[in-house]
Design a protein around this motif. Structure first.
Motif, PDB file in Angstrom:
ATOM      1  N   ALA A 196     -18.603  -8.629 -82.982  1.00 32.36           N
ATOM      2  CA  ALA A 196     -19.384  -7.758 -81.025  1.00 32.36           C
ATOM      3  C   ALA A 196     -17.597  -6.789 -80.663  1.00 32.36           C
ATOM      4  CB  ALA A 196     -18.516  -9.678 -80.282  1.00 32.36           C
ATOM      5  N   ARG A 197     -18.334  -6.566 -79.725  1.00 30.71           N
ATOM      6  CA  ARG A 197     -17.282  -4.749 -78.972  1.00 30.71           C
ATOM      7  C   ARG A 197     -17.813  -5.348 -77.966  1.00 30.71           C
ATOM      8  NH1 ARG A 197     -13.755  -0.755 -80.356  1.00 30.71           N
ATOM      9  NH2 ARG A 197     -14.033   0.901 -78.830  1.00 30.71           N
ATOM     10  N   VAL A 198     -16.428  -5.201 -77.172  1.00 29.71           N
ATOM     11  CA  VAL A 198     -16.261  -5.586 -76.051  1.00 29.71           C
ATOM     12  C   VAL A 198     -16.705  -4.012 -75.537  1.00 29.71           C
ATOM     13  CG1 VAL A 198     -14.938  -5.936 -73.574  1.00 29.71           C
ATOM     14  CG2 VAL A 198     -14.639  -7.003 -75.904  1.00 29.71           C
ATOM     15  N   LEU A 199     -17.748  -3.795 -74.377  1.00 30.65           N
ATOM     16  CA  LEU A 199     -18.037  -2.624 -73.670  1.00 30.65           C
ATOM     17  C   LEU A 199     -17.360  -2.284 -72.282  1.00 30.65           C
ATOM     18  CD1 LEU A 199     -21.619  -2.898 -74.810  1.00 30.65           C
ATOM     19  CD2 LEU A 199     -20.055  -2.244 -75.664  1.00 30.65           C
ATOM     20  N   LYS A 233     -10.450  -4.873 -78.231  1.00 28.88           N
ATOM     21  CA  LYS A 233     -11.684  -4.767 -78.258  1.00 28.88           C
ATOM     22  C   LYS A 233     -13.196  -4.991 -79.193  1.00 28.88           C
ATOM     23  CE  LYS A 233     -12.096  -1.264 -74.828  1.00 28.88           C
ATOM     24  NZ  LYS A 233     -12.676   0.262 -74.316  1.00 28.88           N
ATOM     25  N   ASN A 234     -13.051  -5.114 -80.583  1.00 31.67           N
ATOM     26  CA  ASN A 234     -13.286  -5.929 -81.520  1.00 31.67           C
ATOM     27  C   ASN A 234     -13.169  -7.614 -81.755  1.00 31.67           C
ATOM     28  OD1 ASN A 234     -14.594  -2.785 -81.771  1.00 31.67           O
ATOM     29  ND2 ASN A 234     -13.011  -2.585 -82.711  1.00 31.67           N
ATOM     30  N   GLU A 235     -13.936  -8.017 -82.259  1.00 31.09           N
ATOM     31  CA  GLU A 235     -14.132  -9.604 -82.248  1.00 31.09           C
ATOM     32  C   GLU A 235     -15.218  -8.940 -84.043  1.00 31.09           C
ATOM     33  OE1 GLU A 235     -15.444 -12.405 -79.322  1.00 31.09           O
ATOM     34  OE2 GLU A 235     -13.761 -11.473 -78.321  1.00 31.09           O
ATOM     35  N   ASP A 283     -15.521 -10.107 -68.819  1.00 35.10           N
ATOM     36  CA  ASP A 283     -15.838  -8.779 -70.148  1.00 35.10           C
ATOM     37  C   ASP A 283     -17.216  -8.723 -70.032  1.00 35.10           C
ATOM     38  OD1 ASP A 283     -15.698 -10.365 -72.361  1.00 35.10           O
ATOM     39  OD2 ASP A 283     -14.056  -9.754 -72.588  1.00 35.10           O
ATOM     40  N   VAL A 284     -17.854  -7.726 -70.341  1.00 32.89           N
ATOM     41  CA  VAL A 284     -18.813  -7.899 -71.123  1.00 32.89           C
ATOM     42  C   VAL A 284     -18.952  -6.768 -72.405  1.00 32.89           C
ATOM     43  CG1 VAL A 284     -21.330  -6.407 -71.257  1.00 32.89           C
ATOM     44  CG2 VAL A 284     -19.833  -7.595 -69.511  1.00 32.89           C
ATOM     45  N   ALA A 285     -19.894  -7.399 -73.359  1.00 31.95           N
ATOM     46  CA  ALA A 285     -19.663  -7.174 -75.474  1.00 31.95           C
ATOM     47  C   ALA A 285     -21.477  -7.106 -75.781  1.00 31.95           C
ATOM     48  CB  ALA A 285     -18.724  -7.457 -75.780  1.00 31.95           C
ATOM     49  N   ALA A 286     -21.229  -6.510 -76.606  1.00 34.29           N
ATOM     50  CA  ALA A 286     -22.685  -6.385 -77.236  1.00 34.29           C
ATOM     51  C   ALA A 286     -22.216  -6.794 -79.203  1.00 34.29           C
ATOM     52  CB  ALA A 286     -22.998  -4.839 -78.371  1.00 34.29           C
ATOM     53  N   GLU A 287     -22.599  -8.172 -78.952  1.00 31.97           N
ATOM     54  CA  GLU A 287     -22.500  -8.657 -80.225  1.00 31.97           C
ATOM     55  C   GLU A 287     -23.902  -9.191 -80.936  1.00 31.97           C
ATOM     56  OE1 GLU A 287     -22.161 -12.574 -79.918  1.00 31.97           O
ATOM     57  OE2 GLU A 287     -23.454 -13.563 -78.522  1.00 31.97           O
ATOM     58  N   ILE A 288     -23.591  -8.972 -82.600  1.00 37.35           N
ATOM     59  CA  ILE A 288     -25.127  -9.395 -83.542  1.00 37.35           C
ATOM     60  C   ILE A 288     -23.955 -11.104 -84.285  1.00 37.35           C
ATOM     61  CG2 ILE A 288     -26.221  -8.521 -85.642  1.00 37.35           C
ATOM     62  CD1 ILE A 288     -25.215  -5.833 -84.929  1.00 37.35           C
TER      63      ILE A 288
END
Length: 209
Positions: free
Chosen positions: A62-65, A22-24, A72-77
């Motif tokens: 990024a973290r896949v939510l 789930k993490n990138e 898929d939808v992820a929050a990324e910085i």
């Protein structure tokens, strides 16, 4: 700006179902392109101010939510750093160049994540910080304002490509374009605008864990 950053970190800490990869983390390298600008009341024959394309680096977590079969939808910085954006101008009012950093937490939608080619789009907002050089373009010290922090919006698109090597299932190659829309850096002249587009074109590697 602070609310956007706090919201992104909150999204990253949301507890979802336990699932692998789930993490990138990603690292990319490329150039930033900025359109030519025209200096107002310059008093010289050619008032154009040109930004030479600067070498730029990006680090991204990024973290896949949420996941579906088709997306898929992820929050990324994404953190985009350009150490030296050179300026070209006939007058001596502007600095030699400036460095910049963009931190723009975002939401990313990726299509068909399990296929070999996965396109994605990203949208977010945060801040940009600019730091101009201490010397002017031709001679003399830069006595103007050398530092500026401003809000920034980010829109991006790209594609992640799975490597054909089965021994590296967590690695992917990424090609991307991001538009960081920000305020004007401290360049000591009036270009008649309050914002500019900073186009980051790059490629790199993504590691899933």
């Amino acid at each position: 700006m602070l609310c956007c950053t706090a919201l992104a970190f909150l999204m990253l800490t949301v507890r979802a179902e336990s699932q692998e990869s789930k993490n990138e983390i990603a690292g990319t390298f490329g150039r930033t392109f900025i359109s030519n600008q025209s200096v107002l009341n310059s008093g010289i024959a050619d008032p154009r101010l040109t930004h030479a394309p600067g070498w730029t680096f990006e680090g991204n977590y990024a973290r896949v939510l949420r996941e579906w079969d088709w997306a898929d939808v992820a929050a990324e910085i994404p953190v985009v750093f350009s150490p030296d954006e050179d300026l070209v101008y006939e007058g001596n009012q502007v600095p030699e160049g400036y460095g910049s950093i963009f931190v723009t937490p975002a939401v990313r939608l990726r299509l068909i994540p399990e296929l070999a080619f996965s396109p994605w789009v990203s949208f977010g907002g945060g801040f940009a910080h600019f730091a101009a050089t201490s010397d002017l373009l031709f001679f003399g010290k830069n006595t103007g304002n050398r530092s500026l922090t401003t809000g920034a919006l980010q829109m991006g698109a790209g594609i992640d490509v799975r490597l054909p090597c089965r021994k590296l299932p967590r690695l992917r190659v990424r090609a991307q374009v991001r538009d960081e829309w920000s305020g004007i850096p401290p360049i000591n002249v009036d270009v008649g605008k309050t914002h500019q587009h900073n186009y980051y074109v790059a490629g790199g590697i993504v590691y899933k864990f």
